[in-house]
Scaffold this motif. Structure first.
Motif, PDB file in Angstrom:
ATOM      1  N   ALA A 281       0.831  -1.204   0.000  1.00  0.00           N
ATOM      2  CA  ALA A 281       0.000   0.000   0.000  1.00  0.00           C
ATOM      3  C   ALA A 281       0.866   1.255   0.000  1.00  0.00           C
ATOM      4  CB  ALA A 281      -0.931  -0.004   1.214  1.00  0.00           C
ATOM      5  N   LEU A 282       1.945   1.224   0.763  1.00  0.00           N
ATOM      6  CA  LEU A 282       2.844   2.377   0.820  1.00  0.00           C
ATOM      7  C   LEU A 282       3.490   2.630  -0.535  1.00  0.00           C
ATOM      8  CD1 LEU A 282       4.167   4.548   2.557  1.00  0.00           C
ATOM      9  CD2 LEU A 282       5.924   2.891   3.192  1.00  0.00           C
ATOM     10  N   GLY A 283       3.903   1.577  -1.218  1.00  0.00           N
ATOM     11  CA  GLY A 283       4.506   1.731  -2.533  1.00  0.00           C
ATOM     12  C   GLY A 283       3.540   2.325  -3.546  1.00  0.00           C
ATOM     13  N   ILE A 284       2.289   1.886  -3.502  1.00  0.00           N
ATOM     14  CA  ILE A 284       1.284   2.420  -4.423  1.00  0.00           C
ATOM     15  C   ILE A 284       1.028   3.892  -4.139  1.00  0.00           C
ATOM     16  CG2 ILE A 284      -1.141   2.250  -5.123  1.00  0.00           C
ATOM     17  CD1 ILE A 284      -0.916  -0.774  -4.474  1.00  0.00           C
ATOM     18  N   LEU A 285       0.990   4.254  -2.865  1.00  0.00           N
ATOM     19  CA  LEU A 285       0.764   5.658  -2.500  1.00  0.00           C
ATOM     20  C   LEU A 285       1.945   6.531  -2.892  1.00  0.00           C
ATOM     21  CD1 LEU A 285      -0.922   5.149   0.980  1.00  0.00           C
ATOM     22  CD2 LEU A 285      -1.978   6.145  -1.051  1.00  0.00           C
ATOM     23  N   LEU A 286       3.144   5.985  -2.829  1.00  0.00           N
ATOM     24  CA  LEU A 286       4.320   6.738  -3.280  1.00  0.00           C
ATOM     25  C   LEU A 286       4.200   7.082  -4.763  1.00  0.00           C
ATOM     26  CD1 LEU A 286       7.291   4.941  -1.464  1.00  0.00           C
ATOM     27  CD2 LEU A 286       6.565   7.311  -1.163  1.00  0.00           C
ATOM     28  N   VAL A 287       3.720   6.133  -5.549  1.00  0.00           N
ATOM     29  CA  VAL A 287       3.517   6.381  -6.975  1.00  0.00           C
ATOM     30  C   VAL A 287       2.386   7.381  -7.180  1.00  0.00           C
ATOM     31  CG1 VAL A 287       2.870   5.327  -9.167  1.00  0.00           C
ATOM     32  CG2 VAL A 287       4.400   4.112  -7.607  1.00  0.00           C
TER      33      VAL A 287
ATOM     34  N   ALA B 165      -4.356   4.477   8.769  1.00  0.00           N
ATOM     35  CA  ALA B 165      -5.006   3.160   8.691  1.00  0.00           C
ATOM     36  C   ALA B 165      -4.455   2.215   9.752  1.00  0.00           C
ATOM     37  CB  ALA B 165      -4.815   2.568   7.295  1.00  0.00           C
ATOM     38  N   LEU B 166      -3.134   2.209   9.942  1.00  0.00           N
ATOM     39  CA  LEU B 166      -2.529   1.300  10.925  1.00  0.00           C
ATOM     40  C   LEU B 166      -2.924   1.671  12.345  1.00  0.00           C
ATOM     41  CD1 LEU B 166       1.068   0.687   9.497  1.00  0.00           C
ATOM     42  CD2 LEU B 166      -0.886  -0.854   9.482  1.00  0.00           C
ATOM     43  N   THR B 167      -2.902   2.959  12.670  1.00  0.00           N
ATOM     44  CA  THR B 167      -3.308   3.356  14.027  1.00  0.00           C
ATOM     45  C   THR B 167      -4.778   3.058  14.267  1.00  0.00           C
ATOM     46  OG1 THR B 167      -3.632   5.630  13.220  1.00  0.00           O
ATOM     47  CG2 THR B 167      -1.535   5.123  14.316  1.00  0.00           C
TER      48      THR B 167
ATOM     49  N   VAL C 180     -10.267   0.613   4.162  1.00  0.00           N
ATOM     50  CA  VAL C 180     -11.067   1.838   4.312  1.00  0.00           C
ATOM     51  C   VAL C 180     -10.243   2.967   4.918  1.00  0.00           C
ATOM     52  CG1 VAL C 180     -13.208   0.535   4.527  1.00  0.00           C
ATOM     53  CG2 VAL C 180     -11.988   1.183   6.593  1.00  0.00           C
ATOM     54  N   GLY C 181      -9.283   2.645   5.806  1.00  0.00           N
ATOM     55  CA  GLY C 181      -8.453   3.690   6.396  1.00  0.00           C
ATOM     56  C   GLY C 181      -7.656   4.432   5.345  1.00  0.00           C
ATOM     57  N   VAL C 182      -7.047   3.696   4.440  1.00  0.00           N
ATOM     58  CA  VAL C 182      -6.295   4.323   3.353  1.00  0.00           C
ATOM     59  C   VAL C 182      -7.249   5.055   2.406  1.00  0.00           C
ATOM     60  CG1 VAL C 182      -4.877   3.846   1.320  1.00  0.00           C
ATOM     61  CG2 VAL C 182      -4.347   2.738   3.481  1.00  0.00           C
ATOM     62  N   ASP C 183      -8.375   4.448   2.101  1.00  0.00           N
ATOM     63  CA  ASP C 183      -9.334   5.066   1.184  1.00  0.00           C
ATOM     64  C   ASP C 183      -9.820   6.418   1.686  1.00  0.00           C
ATOM     65  OD1 ASP C 183      -9.154   3.045  -0.573  1.00  0.00           O
ATOM     66  OD2 ASP C 183     -11.252   2.451  -0.527  1.00  0.00           O
TER      67      ASP C 183
ATOM     68  N   LEU D 175     -16.404  -1.466  14.202  1.00  0.00           N
ATOM     69  CA  LEU D 175     -15.425  -0.776  15.043  1.00  0.00           C
ATOM     70  C   LEU D 175     -14.300  -0.165  14.206  1.00  0.00           C
ATOM     71  CD1 LEU D 175     -15.001  -3.170  18.121  1.00  0.00           C
ATOM     72  CD2 LEU D 175     -15.919  -0.847  18.134  1.00  0.00           C
ATOM     73  N   VAL D 176     -13.725  -0.943  13.303  1.00  0.00           N
ATOM     74  CA  VAL D 176     -12.562  -0.445  12.565  1.00  0.00           C
ATOM     75  C   VAL D 176     -12.965   0.630  11.560  1.00  0.00           C
ATOM     76  CG1 VAL D 176     -12.532  -2.106  10.626  1.00  0.00           C
ATOM     77  CG2 VAL D 176     -10.379  -1.211  11.551  1.00  0.00           C
ATOM     78  N   VAL D 177     -14.133   0.514  10.938  1.00  0.00           N
ATOM     79  CA  VAL D 177     -14.593   1.547  10.012  1.00  0.00           C
ATOM     80  C   VAL D 177     -14.907   2.835  10.771  1.00  0.00           C
ATOM     81  CG1 VAL D 177     -16.456   2.215   8.436  1.00  0.00           C
ATOM     82  CG2 VAL D 177     -15.435  -0.053   8.257  1.00  0.00           C
ATOM     83  N   CYS D 178     -15.542   2.705  11.938  1.00  0.00           N
ATOM     84  CA  CYS D 178     -15.871   3.878  12.749  1.00  0.00           C
ATOM     85  C   CYS D 178     -14.601   4.607  13.183  1.00  0.00           C
ATOM     86  CB  CYS D 178     -16.692   3.457  13.965  1.00  0.00           C
ATOM     87  SG  CYS D 178     -17.191   4.831  15.017  1.00  0.00           S
ATOM     88  N   VAL D 179     -13.605   3.854  13.649  1.00  0.00           N
ATOM     89  CA  VAL D 179     -12.360   4.478  14.097  1.00  0.00           C
ATOM     90  C   VAL D 179     -11.642   5.145  12.922  1.00  0.00           C
ATOM     91  CG1 VAL D 179     -10.074   4.021  15.062  1.00  0.00           C
ATOM     92  CG2 VAL D 179     -12.082   2.910  16.041  1.00  0.00           C
ATOM     93  N   ALA D 180     -11.578   4.469  11.772  1.00  0.00           N
ATOM     94  CA  ALA D 180     -10.923   5.047  10.596  1.00  0.00           C
ATOM     95  C   ALA D 180     -11.654   6.298  10.125  1.00  0.00           C
ATOM     96  CB  ALA D 180     -10.868   4.018   9.471  1.00  0.00           C
ATOM     97  N   MET D 181     -12.981   6.261  10.150  1.00  0.00           N
ATOM     98  CA  MET D 181     -13.776   7.417   9.717  1.00  0.00           C
ATOM     99  C   MET D 181     -13.548   8.608  10.657  1.00  0.00           C
ATOM    100  SD  MET D 181     -17.906   7.710   9.432  1.00  0.00           S
ATOM    101  CE  MET D 181     -18.067   7.733  11.230  1.00  0.00           C
ATOM    102  N   LEU D 182     -13.571   8.358  11.968  1.00  0.00           N
ATOM    103  CA  LEU D 182     -13.355   9.445  12.929  1.00  0.00           C
ATOM    104  C   LEU D 182     -11.946  10.016  12.794  1.00  0.00           C
ATOM    105  CD1 LEU D 182     -15.111   7.985  16.110  1.00  0.00           C
ATOM    106  CD2 LEU D 182     -15.946   9.760  14.560  1.00  0.00           C
TER     107      LEU D 182
END
Length: 715
Positions: A174-180, A195-197, A230-233, A298-305
């Motif tokens: 994911a990091l490599g794609i974002l670098l591009v 996303a990781l946090t 979803v965090g990256v998105d 839970l993970v979508v809510c945390v990423a969204m917030l």
């Protein structure tokens, strides 16, 4: 904007939240579900009777010793029996059971202690068998082992290795794609860091939640998959809009405000839609899906917030430093400030808007063709021998043992409960059930608990069509005996195959209410967001096409084996029984990410006064870079799961990856614009009976400071 103006508080508050959630969750630990909690129907009742009676079904193990000649296995079997006894981990080693031709013998024994601890205690046994296998190879002796403890240990080891592989592969990918995509190190690190946090915090929250709703072992893998995607998105959508506004000449504060009012709102609507869609899994009636629902919500809510709090704070703090660590040749923009992907999308979109009817029919036909194999989809709870692959040592052993001793590893189990198991009615019932069970049935009576068990071998491997028919006949026989018994005698059929069949039956019942709930919620949320029945209905239709195509590809690859070898998999003849419902819910949720983001941008252009066709063109081209980047990351993450060892993880990765790929290309770039072009002004029409709905503005805020900075040419 509060977060942007109170950067330190927002950033430190986020970090404190992540640390507290992780520490508290780790301190409380995770509670996993027991077998009777995971099951449904008669098989769950049978397991519950044993649990309530305090009867712990010991972990059984089978070791087959084979030779080239009849009775040639005797010395090797005797040596192995002594070696197993010397480990101090086994008990009740039964005399070798010869095969029909006398060239093989089956050693049957049980692990000492609780069955839940057997997988942790089986290693010395595995070592003893491995040593016997190595010694026997020189003399033409074959040794195969399969059982509850050995298979569970292998499964646990695989799950642990697979999760590590997914974590250490998906994140750098994911990091490599974002670098591009961004051409700058800081801009690429930001979405991955968020996303990781978010995943770490959600892991801690899930551990807390598991004390109220027990979860399955694979739930954390599903949570990581969804959280990273979803965090990256969400961060990508937000960051793309902010950078585009800066490139268009906006000052930092105005660009951030526009991103918050447009992409930030789209993230909130999308996140809410995903969470509510995931809540539909509670209607399945299965604890597995309830755990998936809690984890993904839970993970979508945390990423969204995080994307609407700490992300604006970080963007405000970084300012132009967001482009720090630029990579040559990867950070170029066009003169108009849009990413190059927008011009590419415009070129691809031109023929679609010119001939919308042709492209709408062609795209629909393609998706329906991909969905066609799903008509013959078969589902089952894949046994461990299918989960591991036919070449895995455990699968080879399972096949070898079941060929010589059919039904041995996975017998059906009749559980009988009575007020007094030694009474005449109970004895008569047991005698009748043993007769109905047929040859090879083994009866175990637990007199103190007033419970009895009858192990019934099933034909073949114990999981195929033959075994399923035998199980259905056995259940009819047991039901007939139970109904005719007296004295409060109960009898239920359990076992691995029975649990799988009951699980599948509940899934077939639960998928309809889950789908209706998701469809209704999606319709209402889209209706409130865009005040358009047409937009709401087409959203559901497009999502269904994506789901159907995913089903078709999964069926073709894993059930029929078409192209399975290309991804390192193989034909298994069926789809994991929980996969269709899971894929339906997840894709309905994830598809809304793209749909809300794209349609919001189209509506934004429409609110500025552009015509329908021009608004579609601008909305698609302006979001093409973000949607493409997000889709590539999602597909890459799902593809990682498609390369894991477990068959169900492979199916999940391939199904979701294909669906997201089709959704971001065929659906969003071809079918959506062509359909909206054909519908014209009907896209935005609000019926008279719905005009009471609140009007949600999709137009970017306009202020004096939002105008481009003056230039000498303008002066």
């Amino acid at each position: 904007m509060w977060s942007a103006h109170h950067r330190k508080t927002a950033i430190l508050g986020w970090l404190l939240f992540v640390v507290l959630a992780t520490v508290i969750g780790g301190a409380t630990g995770t509670v996993t579900a027991t077998d009777d909690e995971m099951g449904v129907g008669d098989s769950a009742t049978a397991t519950k009777i044993l649990d309530d009676a305090g009867i712990d079904e010991p972990a059984g193990e089978l070791v087959m010793v084979g030779a080239k000649s009849a009775d040639g296995w005797k010395d090797a079997a005797a040596d192995l029996s002594r070696a197993l006894h010397d480990t101090g981990k086994v008990e009740k080693i039964k005399p070798p059971l010869p095969s029909e031709d006398g060239k093989e013998a089956l050693l049957r024994f049980e692990m000492k202690g609780k069955s839940d601890d057997a997988a942790d205690q089986v290693q010395p046994v595995l070592d003893a068998v491995a040593k016997a296998k190595a010694a026997g190879a020189e003399r033409g002796i074959s040794v195969h082992q399969f059982g509850d403890a050995s298979s569970e240990k292998h499964l646990n080891d695989l799950l642990s290795d697979d999760l590590k592989k997914a974590e250490f592969t998906a994140v750098p990918l994911a990091l490599g794609i974002l670098l591009v995509a961004f051409g700058a190190v800081v801009a690429a690190l930001l979405p991955v860091g968020l996303a990781l946090t978010a995943c770490v915090a959600a892991f801690g929250l899930l551990s807390l939640a598991s004390h109220s709703l027990h979860i399955f072992e694979t739930t954390y893998s599903v949570m990581f998959l969804m959280g990273l995607a979803v965090g990256v998105d969400y961060c990508l959508f937000y960051l793309r809009r902010e950078r585009d506004e800066r490139a268009a000449g906006r000052d930092a504060d105005t660009a951030l405000r526009i991103a918050a009012a447009t992409s930030g709102r789209a993230v909130l609507v999308s996140g809410l839609t995903v969470m509510v869609a995931m809540a539909g899994m509670f209607l399945s009636g299965l604890l597995l899906f309830k755990g998936f629902a809690v984890a993904t919500i839970l993970v979508v809510c945390v990423a969204m917030l995080g994307s609407v709090t700490v992300l604006p704070a970080l963007l405000a703090w970084l300012g132009d430093r967001i482009d720090a660590g630029r990579i040559p040749f990867l950070n170029r923009r066009s003169k108009k400030g849009a990413h190059a992907s927008g011009s590419v999308a415009g070129s691809l979109l031109k023929p679609v808007l010119a001939k919308p009817k042709f492209f709408a029919v062609a795209a629909t036909a393609l998706l329906l063709a991909l969905a066609a194999p799903a008509v013959g989809m078969k589902t089952e709870q894949l046994g461990l021998e299918k989960q591991f692959g036919s070449d895995a040592p455990l699968s080879v052993s399972f096949k070898a043992i079941t060929e010589e001793f059919p039904g041995g590893p996975a017998p059906a189990r009749i559980v009988v409960k009575a007020d007094d198991i030694t009474s005449a009615p109970a004895r008569d019932t047991l005698r009748a059930l043993e007769q109905r069970a047929g040859k090879g049935a083994e009866v175990t009576v637990h007199a103190r608990q007033d419970v009895a068990e009858i192990a019934v071998p099933l034909p073949g491997t114990g999981t195929g069509p033959e075994a399923k028919k035998a199980l259905a006949d056995l259940r009819d026989e047991v039901r007939e005996v139970r109904d005719g018994s007296s004295g409060g005698v109960e009898a239920y059929v359990g076992g691995d195959l029975a649990e799988s069949e009951d699980f599948s039956d509940q899934l077939s019942k639960g998928i309809v209410p889950v789908f209706l709930f998701i469809a209704a919620v999606t319709f209402l949320l889209m209706l409130f967001s865009f005040r358009s029945v047409v937009i709401a209905v087409t959203s559901i239709a497009l999502n269904l096409l994506s789901v159907g195509a995913a089903y078709g590809v999964m069926t073709a690859v894993f059930q029929h084996g078409w192209g399975a070898s290309l991804i390192g998999s193989e034909k298994v003849g069926a789809i994991e029984n929980w996969m269709p419902l899971f894929v339906l819910v997840v894709l309905f949720g994830l598809s809304m990410d793209y749909h809300v983001f794209v349609v919001s941008r189209i509506r934004e252009a429409r609110d500025r006064g552009l015509g329908n066709r021009d608004a579609i063109r601008e909305g698609i081209t302006r979001t093409a870079g973000a949607v493409t980047g997000a889709a590539v990351i999602m597909v890459a993450v799902f593809a990682v799961f498609g390369t894991l060892s477990m068959q169900d993880m492979q199916q999940m990765g391939v199904g979701l990856g294909v669906a997201v790929l089709l959704d971001a290309t065929v659906v969003r770039m071809v079918l959506l614009p062509s359909l909206m072009t054909l519908l014209g002004e009907r896209n935005w029409h609000t019926p008279r009976y719905l005009r009471w709905l609140p009007h949600v503005s999709h137009e970017a805020p306009v202020a004096a400071s939002s105008a481009p900075a003056p230039t000498w040419e303008r002066v």
